[in-house]
Write a protein that holds these residues in place. Structure first.
Motif, mmCIF file in Angstrom:
data_model
loop_
_atom_site.group_PDB
_atom_site.id
_atom_site.type_symbol
_atom_site.label_atom_id
_atom_site.label_comp_id
_atom_site.label_asym_id
_atom_site.label_seq_id
_atom_site.Cartn_x
_atom_site.Cartn_y
_atom_site.Cartn_z
ATOM 1 N N VAL A 24 1.017 -0.744 0.238
ATOM 2 C CA VAL A 24 -0.669 -0.289 -0.150
ATOM 3 C C VAL A 24 1.017 1.444 0.256
ATOM 4 O O VAL A 24 1.353 1.028 1.279
ATOM 5 N N GLY A 25 0.601 2.522 -0.607
ATOM 6 C CA GLY A 25 1.048 3.491 -1.122
ATOM 7 C C GLY A 25 3.037 3.816 -1.712
ATOM 8 O O GLY A 25 3.456 4.383 -1.689
ATOM 9 N N LEU A 26 3.261 2.355 -2.454
ATOM 10 C CA LEU A 26 4.461 1.712 -2.755
ATOM 11 C C LEU A 26 3.737 3.197 -4.525
ATOM 12 O O LEU A 26 2.487 3.056 -4.796
ATOM 13 N N VAL A 27 4.952 3.569 -4.750
ATOM 14 C CA VAL A 27 4.768 4.464 -6.245
ATOM 15 C C VAL A 27 5.357 3.457 -7.244
ATOM 16 O O VAL A 27 5.819 2.993 -8.439
ATOM 17 N N ALA A 28 6.861 2.940 -7.246
ATOM 18 C CA ALA A 28 7.557 2.177 -8.065
ATOM 19 C C ALA A 28 8.164 1.211 -8.279
ATOM 20 O O ALA A 28 7.575 0.411 -7.185
ATOM 21 N N LEU A 29 7.648 0.572 -9.737
ATOM 22 C CA LEU A 29 8.074 -0.494 -9.567
ATOM 23 C C LEU A 29 9.041 -1.700 -9.216
ATOM 24 O O LEU A 29 8.222 -2.483 -8.726
ATOM 25 N N SER A 30 9.778 -1.036 -8.962
ATOM 26 C CA SER A 30 11.258 -2.181 -8.177
ATOM 27 C C SER A 30 10.789 -2.435 -7.234
ATOM 28 O O SER A 30 10.660 -3.321 -6.089
ATOM 29 N N ASP A 31 10.053 -0.973 -6.177
ATOM 30 C CA ASP A 31 9.598 -1.000 -4.459
ATOM 31 C C ASP A 31 8.159 -2.333 -4.580
ATOM 32 O O ASP A 31 8.302 -3.443 -3.475
ATOM 33 N N PHE A 32 7.806 -2.653 -5.551
ATOM 34 C CA PHE A 32 6.116 -3.473 -5.303
ATOM 35 C C PHE A 32 7.215 -5.296 -5.049
ATOM 36 O O PHE A 32 7.196 -5.854 -4.793
ATOM 37 N N ARG A 33 8.366 -5.063 -6.496
ATOM 38 C CA ARG A 33 9.266 -6.071 -6.976
ATOM 39 C C ARG A 33 9.786 -5.992 -5.536
ATOM 40 O O ARG A 33 9.189 -7.654 -5.518
ATOM 41 N N LYS A 34 10.246 -6.142 -4.617
ATOM 42 C CA LYS A 34 10.893 -6.567 -3.685
ATOM 43 C C LYS A 34 10.612 -6.648 -2.373
ATOM 44 O O LYS A 34 10.509 -7.358 -1.773
ATOM 45 N N ARG A 35 9.644 -6.078 -2.178
ATOM 46 C CA ARG A 35 8.355 -6.328 -1.557
ATOM 47 C C ARG A 35 7.530 -7.410 -1.456
ATOM 48 O O ARG A 35 7.457 -8.271 -0.939
ATOM 49 N N ARG A 36 6.764 -7.824 -2.849
ATOM 50 C CA ARG A 36 6.381 -9.605 -2.884
ATOM 51 C C ARG A 36 7.615 -10.123 -3.650
ATOM 52 O O ARG A 36 6.938 -10.930 -2.603
ATOM 53 N N ALA A 37 8.712 -9.642 -3.374
ATOM 54 C CA ALA A 37 10.048 -11.032 -3.058
ATOM 55 C C ALA A 37 9.759 -11.434 -1.813
ATOM 56 O O ALA A 37 10.079 -12.239 -1.199
#
Length: 352
Positions: A24-37
Motif C-alpha cells: 500500500v502506498g508504493l510508487v515505483a515498480l522496483s519497490d513493488f517487486r522487492k516487497r513481493r519477493a
C-alpha cells in the motif's frame, strides 16, 4: 473428505492479502517487486517449517481443511505437500535455501545445475567438416595454372574459329512485296550492320526500286536507314550473329532466328603427294586459300523470304498495316515461345 486442492486455497488468499497489505502506498515498480519477493520468501519459509514440525499451517481458513479418516494413509498428504513445496521452490529464484534443497535422492540441486552447465560447455566434434585437404606444393600449383592457361587458350582458339567461319544468308527486299535480293556471305562473328551494308551494295548493283535512278537512291541510303526482319522479329544492329547461334534464340513460331551450327567446320586434311606429283603441289596450295563457293556455305539453301531487308522510312509509314503491324523489336529478356501474340489493339491472335 475435502479435496487436497482446498488446502492450498487459503494459502494463496493469505499470500495475496499479505502482498496487498505490504504494497500500500508504493510508487515505483522496483519497490513493488522487492516487497513481493519478501512476502513470497516469508510464505515459503513458513510452509517449510510447517512441513518439518508437522504442525498445520496458520491460515484463517484452517477450519475448512478436511480431517483424514482413520483408515486412510497419513504419509500421502505429506508427500503431496512436499511435492508442492518443491514446485514452489523451483519457481522462485530469490530464496537463500533454494540452491541447497534436496531432490529426494540425497543429491543437491546446486550440484545438479553445475553438472548440467559443465556438460553443455564441453566442446563437441563438428561432424560437418569434411576431410582436411592435403597441402599443395608449388609444383602442383604451377601445373594446375599451366593446365588452366592451356584450356583458356584452347577455348579462345575454338571461339575465334567459330567467329571466322562463314555462312550464307539469302534475303529479299521488302516494301509491301518481296523483291528478290540474293545471298550475302558473312561471318558468324560479324554484326548485323555488316550484313545490312552488304545487302545495300547488292541493292545498288541490282537497281532495286521503281525509280529510274534507283542506283543513285541506293547510294544515298545508309546502314541506319535499313533494318533486318527475321520472321516477325526486328534484329537490332548492335547484335552479332554468334549471339543468336550460341543461345539458340527462337522466335514466336518456335523456329530459331539463326539456325546455324555453333561449332567451327572441321579442318580439311592435307593430301600427300608423291615425288612425281611435286609439280602440282603449288597449284593445290593456291586453290586451298581461295574462298569456297557461296552455294556451298551453311545456310545457302534457306528460304529467302524469312529474311527481309526493309527501309526504315517505309516501316514508319506502314507499321500500322499488316504484316508490319505484327513485327516487334528483339528483346533478350522475353520468351517469345510462351507469350501470347497480340495485335496493336491488344487482341490475341487465334492462329499460331
Amino acid at each position: 473428505m475435502a479435496s487436497p486442492d482446498s488446502r492450498f486455497t487459503s494459502q494463496n488468499k493469505t499470500t495475496q492479502e499479505r502482498l496487498s497489505t505490504n504494497t500500500v502506498g508504493l510508487v515505483a515498480l522496483s519497490d513493488f517487486r522487492k516487497r513481493r519477493a519478501q512476502v513470497l520468501e516469508q510464505q515459503e519459509r513458513e510452509a517449510r517449517e510447517a512441513i518439518v514440525t508437522g504442525s498445520p499451517l496458520d491460515t484463517p481458513d484452517r477450519s475448512r481443511t478436511g480431517t483424514p479418516d482413520e483408515g486412510s494413509d497419513p504419509p500421502n498428504p505429506r508427500k503431496k505437500k512436499k511435492k508442492t513445496t518443491k514446485g514452489l521452490a523451483a519457481k522462485l529464484s530469490f530464496g537463500d535455501d533454494d540452491d541447497c534443497t534436496d531432490n529426494g535422492d540425497g543429491r543437491n540441486r546446486f550440484d545438479d545445475n553445475k553438472r548440467a552447465n559443465d556438460t553443455k560447455s564441453k566442446f563437441k566434434a563438428n561432424s560437418s567438416v569434411s576431410v582436411v585437404p592435403r597441402s599443395v606444393t608449388k609444383s602442383a600449383l604451377r601445373r594446375e595454372a599451366a593446365e588452366r592457361e592451356a584450356l583458356r587458350r584452347e577455348f579462345l582458339a575454338r571461339q575465334e574459329a567459330v567467329k571466322a567461319s562463314e555462312i550464307a544468308i539469302p534475303f529479299v527486299f521488302y516494301d509491301g512485296t518481296d523483291i528478290p535480293g540474293g545471298t550475302v556471305r558473312v561471318k558468324k562473328g560479324d554484326f548485323v550492320w555488316v550484313f545490312l551494308d552488304k545487302s545495300r551494295k547488292v541493292g545498288a548493283d541490282l537497281g532495286v526500286g521503281e525509280k529510274a535512278n534507283a542506283r543513285r537512291e541506293w547510294a544515298r541510303v545508309g546502314v541506319d536507314d535499313l533494318m533486318i526482319v527475321r520472321g516477325n522479329i526486328i534484329i537490332p544492329h548492335h547484335y552479332d550473329f554468334l549471339f543468336f547461334i550460341m543461345n539458340k534464340t527462337a522466335g514466336p513460331t518456335g523456329k530459331l532466328l539463326f539456325d546455324y551450327l555453333a561449332e567451327a567446320p572441321s579442318p580439311t586434311i592435307p593430301q600427300r603427294f608423291d615425288d612425281d606429283q611435286t609439280e602440282k603441289q603449288p597449284q593445290v596450295v593456291k586453290s586451298a586459300h581461295t574462298q569456297p563457293d557461296i552455294g556451298e556455305l551453311e545456310g545457302a539453301g534457306d528460304d529467302p523470304s524469312f529474311t527481309k531487308v526493309v527501309d526504315r522510312r517505309w516501316y514508319e509509314r506502314n507499321k500500322h498495316i499488316y504484316p508490319a503491324s505484327v513485327w516487334q523489336e528483339f528483346d533478350s529478356e522475353r520468351d517469345y515461345q510462351t507469350e501470347v501474340r497480340r495485335d496493336l489493339g491488344g487482341n490475341a491472335f487465334f492462329y499460331s
